[in-house]
Motif scaffolding. Structure first.
Motif, PDB file in Angstrom:
ATOM      1  N   ASP A  19       0.886  -1.123   0.131  1.00  0.00           N
ATOM      2  CA  ASP A  19      -0.112   0.539  -0.032  1.00  0.00           C
ATOM      3  C   ASP A  19       1.122   1.033  -0.369  1.00  0.00           C
ATOM      4  OD1 ASP A  19      -2.658  -1.426  -0.002  1.00  0.00           O
ATOM      5  OD2 ASP A  19      -2.422  -1.785   2.342  1.00  0.00           O
ATOM      6  N   GLN A  20       1.595   1.083   0.611  1.00  0.00           N
ATOM      7  CA  GLN A  20       2.812   2.854   1.163  1.00  0.00           C
ATOM      8  C   GLN A  20       3.719   2.544  -0.315  1.00  0.00           C
ATOM      9  OE1 GLN A  20       6.077   2.586   3.699  1.00  0.00           O
ATOM     10  NE2 GLN A  20       6.763   3.573   2.611  1.00  0.00           N
ATOM     11  N   VAL A  21       4.094   1.426  -1.381  1.00  0.00           N
ATOM     12  CA  VAL A  21       4.463   1.813  -2.624  1.00  0.00           C
ATOM     13  C   VAL A  21       3.865   2.367  -3.359  1.00  0.00           C
ATOM     14  CG1 VAL A  21       5.724   0.450  -4.453  1.00  0.00           C
ATOM     15  CG2 VAL A  21       6.499  -0.051  -2.091  1.00  0.00           C
ATOM     16  N   GLN A  22       2.704   1.502  -3.719  1.00  0.00           N
ATOM     17  CA  GLN A  22       1.624   1.922  -4.474  1.00  0.00           C
ATOM     18  C   GLN A  22       0.738   3.522  -4.567  1.00  0.00           C
ATOM     19  OE1 GLN A  22      -0.888  -2.345  -5.874  1.00  0.00           O
ATOM     20  NE2 GLN A  22      -1.266  -1.099  -4.499  1.00  0.00           N
ATOM     21  N   ASN A  23       0.367   3.911  -3.192  1.00  0.00           N
ATOM     22  CA  ASN A  23       0.981   5.418  -2.899  1.00  0.00           C
ATOM     23  C   ASN A  23       1.683   6.323  -2.745  1.00  0.00           C
ATOM     24  OD1 ASN A  23      -2.731   4.951  -2.021  1.00  0.00           O
ATOM     25  ND2 ASN A  23      -1.383   4.390   0.131  1.00  0.00           N
ATOM     26  N   GLN A  24       2.839   5.738  -2.888  1.00  0.00           N
ATOM     27  CA  GLN A  24       4.208   6.870  -3.230  1.00  0.00           C
ATOM     28  C   GLN A  24       3.966   7.176  -4.169  1.00  0.00           C
ATOM     29  OE1 GLN A  24       7.438   5.913  -0.677  1.00  0.00           O
ATOM     30  NE2 GLN A  24       8.946   7.288  -1.862  1.00  0.00           N
ATOM     31  N   PHE A  25       3.770   5.874  -5.302  1.00  0.00           N
ATOM     32  CA  PHE A  25       4.750   5.942  -6.815  1.00  0.00           C
ATOM     33  C   PHE A  25       3.739   5.771  -7.102  1.00  0.00           C
ATOM     34  CE2 PHE A  25       7.998   3.587  -3.917  1.00  0.00           C
ATOM     35  CZ  PHE A  25       9.369   4.933  -4.069  1.00  0.00           C
ATOM     36  N   GLN A  26       2.632   6.119  -6.897  1.00  0.00           N
ATOM     37  CA  GLN A  26       0.782   6.089  -7.491  1.00  0.00           C
ATOM     38  C   GLN A  26       1.040   5.497  -8.940  1.00  0.00           C
ATOM     39  OE1 GLN A  26       1.266  10.621  -8.509  1.00  0.00           O
ATOM     40  NE2 GLN A  26      -0.311  10.999  -6.893  1.00  0.00           N
ATOM     41  N   CYS A  27       1.480   4.107  -8.479  1.00  0.00           N
ATOM     42  CA  CYS A  27       1.136   3.053  -9.587  1.00  0.00           C
ATOM     43  C   CYS A  27       0.630   1.266  -8.694  1.00  0.00           C
ATOM     44  CB  CYS A  27       2.860   1.784  -9.514  1.00  0.00           C
ATOM     45  SG  CYS A  27       3.430   2.114  -8.073  1.00  0.00           S
ATOM     46  N   CYS A  28       0.304   1.071 -10.110  1.00  0.00           N
ATOM     47  CA  CYS A  28      -0.259  -0.162  -9.806  1.00  0.00           C
ATOM     48  C   CYS A  28       0.085  -1.976 -10.323  1.00  0.00           C
ATOM     49  CB  CYS A  28      -1.863  -0.116 -10.125  1.00  0.00           C
ATOM     50  SG  CYS A  28      -2.843  -1.263  -9.338  1.00  0.00           S
ATOM     51  N   GLY A  29       0.566  -3.100  -9.212  1.00  0.00           N
ATOM     52  CA  GLY A  29       0.606  -4.175  -9.634  1.00  0.00           C
ATOM     53  C   GLY A  29       2.181  -4.114  -9.881  1.00  0.00           C
ATOM     54  N   VAL A  30       2.047  -5.006 -10.483  1.00  0.00           N
ATOM     55  CA  VAL A  30       4.008  -5.288 -10.724  1.00  0.00           C
ATOM     56  C   VAL A  30       4.038  -4.235 -12.222  1.00  0.00           C
ATOM     57  CG1 VAL A  30       6.046  -6.478 -11.600  1.00  0.00           C
ATOM     58  CG2 VAL A  30       4.343  -7.456 -10.129  1.00  0.00           C
ATOM     59  N   MET A  31       3.391  -4.881 -13.159  1.00  0.00           N
ATOM     60  CA  MET A  31       3.688  -4.615 -14.860  1.00  0.00           C
ATOM     61  C   MET A  31       2.462  -3.373 -15.052  1.00  0.00           C
ATOM     62  SD  MET A  31       6.138  -5.170 -15.834  1.00  0.00           S
ATOM     63  CE  MET A  31       7.453  -6.693 -15.810  1.00  0.00           C
ATOM     64  N   ASN A  32       1.459  -3.915 -14.105  1.00  0.00           N
ATOM     65  CA  ASN A  32       0.122  -2.296 -14.553  1.00  0.00           C
ATOM     66  C   ASN A  32      -1.257  -3.285 -13.416  1.00  0.00           C
ATOM     67  OD1 ASN A  32      -1.436  -4.756 -16.137  1.00  0.00           O
ATOM     68  ND2 ASN A  32      -0.240  -3.619 -17.869  1.00  0.00           N
ATOM     69  N   TYR A  33      -1.955  -3.043 -13.205  1.00  0.00           N
ATOM     70  CA  TYR A  33      -3.332  -3.214 -12.558  1.00  0.00           C
ATOM     71  C   TYR A  33      -3.379  -4.136 -12.684  1.00  0.00           C
ATOM     72  CZ  TYR A  33      -6.375  -2.022 -16.107  1.00  0.00           C
ATOM     73  OH  TYR A  33      -7.308  -2.022 -17.081  1.00  0.00           O
ATOM     74  N   THR A  34      -3.502  -4.905 -14.185  1.00  0.00           N
ATOM     75  CA  THR A  34      -4.082  -6.591 -14.330  1.00  0.00           C
ATOM     76  C   THR A  34      -3.239  -7.768 -13.908  1.00  0.00           C
ATOM     77  OG1 THR A  34      -2.419  -6.784 -16.332  1.00  0.00           O
ATOM     78  CG2 THR A  34      -5.050  -5.985 -16.483  1.00  0.00           C
ATOM     79  N   ASP A  35      -2.622  -7.380 -13.220  1.00  0.00           N
ATOM     80  CA  ASP A  35      -1.727  -8.324 -12.558  1.00  0.00           C
ATOM     81  C   ASP A  35      -2.218  -8.829 -11.049  1.00  0.00           C
ATOM     82  OD1 ASP A  35       0.776  -8.373 -13.631  1.00  0.00           O
ATOM     83  OD2 ASP A  35       1.587  -6.111 -12.763  1.00  0.00           O
ATOM     84  N   TRP A  36      -2.919  -7.664 -10.335  1.00  0.00           N
ATOM     85  CA  TRP A  36      -3.796  -7.788  -9.218  1.00  0.00           C
ATOM     86  C   TRP A  36      -5.083  -8.781  -9.654  1.00  0.00           C
ATOM     87  CZ3 TRP A  36      -2.257  -7.576  -4.723  1.00  0.00           C
ATOM     88  CH2 TRP A  36      -1.467  -6.549  -4.721  1.00  0.00           C
ATOM     89  N   MET A  37      -5.285  -9.066 -11.002  1.00  0.00           N
ATOM     90  CA  MET A  37      -6.739  -9.653 -11.705  1.00  0.00           C
ATOM     91  C   MET A  37      -5.928 -11.100 -11.414  1.00  0.00           C
ATOM     92  SD  MET A  37      -8.862  -7.576 -11.803  1.00  0.00           S
ATOM     93  CE  MET A  37      -8.965  -5.678 -12.914  1.00  0.00           C
ATOM     94  N   THR A  38      -5.164 -11.725 -11.766  1.00  0.00           N
ATOM     95  CA  THR A  38      -4.773 -12.772 -11.640  1.00  0.00           C
ATOM     96  C   THR A  38      -4.081 -13.282 -10.590  1.00  0.00           C
ATOM     97  OG1 THR A  38      -2.407 -12.050 -12.836  1.00  0.00           O
ATOM     98  CG2 THR A  38      -3.991 -12.187 -13.993  1.00  0.00           C
ATOM     99  N   SER A  39      -3.811 -12.820  -9.772  1.00  0.00           N
ATOM    100  CA  SER A  39      -3.489 -12.565  -8.657  1.00  0.00           C
ATOM    101  C   SER A  39      -4.297 -13.510  -7.951  1.00  0.00           C
ATOM    102  CB  SER A  39      -2.472 -12.050  -7.525  1.00  0.00           C
ATOM    103  OG  SER A  39      -2.062 -11.976  -6.274  1.00  0.00           O
TER     104      SER A  39
END
Length: 242
Positions: free
Chosen positions: A141-161
């Protein structure tokens, strides 16, 4: 009148004293930089290899050694003590080697950062929202908030996790100021960029700092080695003449 050799020796002595004053200041600076880098790395310790911690620790150790060595350099130059100046030269060479190693270590870490970060992100993503790994959840959560990013490559990574039942963490989306109530995050308002590139750039930036400090000061230190060796030679020559 003083002969040319005596004049050169005096110039070398005073120049060595001045050099060591700034040398002591660089020791303090190195300690500060090492401590700062270590603090940055510790913040994301779960995502990094232990070698990143060792590199910053080594930088701190080198800084402390440099500060102590500067004392020998000043005393040896002022007293024209051949033993102290010789010891000083030898210690400088040892520190010179350590600084080169620190610089090389920074280069090696920098070259491996992307692979280390990618493996860590992929592995820890599966631990997200698992009560056993609350620290991992908070770090993601800290990394995604701080760097304004989602997932490893993009948000679709969470869909397959398998970590969040194919849902996006709330940290994948910008949280409006003053927002209250239950927040949700979906692919429409999620950050489009993945965390791998942004987080890697962040870690590589600090590895570059270690690399630059190590090699840069090692090059500067050559001047101190040459001055101390020259002064030791002149002092030894005077004793032999006497």
């Amino acid at each position: 009148m003083m002969d040319c050799t005596s004049v050169m020796r005096n110039y070398s002595r005073y120049l060595l004293v001045i050099f060591n004053f700034f040398f002591a200041l660089t020791g303090i600076l190195i300690i500060s930089i090492g401590a700062s880098v270590k603090a940055y790395y510790n913040e994301y310790e779960s995502f990094l290899d232990e070698k990143y911690m060792y590199s910053s620790d080594l930088l701190i150790v080198v800084g402390v050694i440099i500060f102590i060595i500067a004392f020998f350099g000043c005393c040896g130059a002022m007293k024209e003590n051949v033993c102290m100046t010789t010891t000083y030269s030898s210690l400088l060479i040892v520190v010179f080697i350590l600084e080169i190693l620190v610089g090389i270590g920074g280069i090696v870490l920098k070259s491996k950062t992307r692979d280390v970060v990618e493996n860590a992100l992929i592995t820890t993503m599966k631990e997200y929202d698992n009560p056993k790994y609350n620290e991992t959840t908070a770090l993601w959560d800290q990394v995604q908030n701080q760097f304004q990013c989602c997932g490893v490559m993009n948000y679709t990574d969470w869909m397959t996790s398998n970590s969040t039942d194919h849902k996006l963490p709330i940290s994948c989306c910008p949280i409006p100021t003053g927002a209250t109530g239950v927040m949700t995050c979906n692919q429409d308002n999620a950050y489009k960029l993945g965390c791998l590139d942004k987080f890697t750039d962040y870690i590589e930036g600090h590895a570059t700092t270690i690399e630059g400090v190590g090699i840069g000061l090692a090059v500067l230190q050559i001047l101190g080695i040459l001055l101390s060796c020259y002064l030791s030679k002149q002092i030894r020559g005077d004793y032999e003449t006497v």
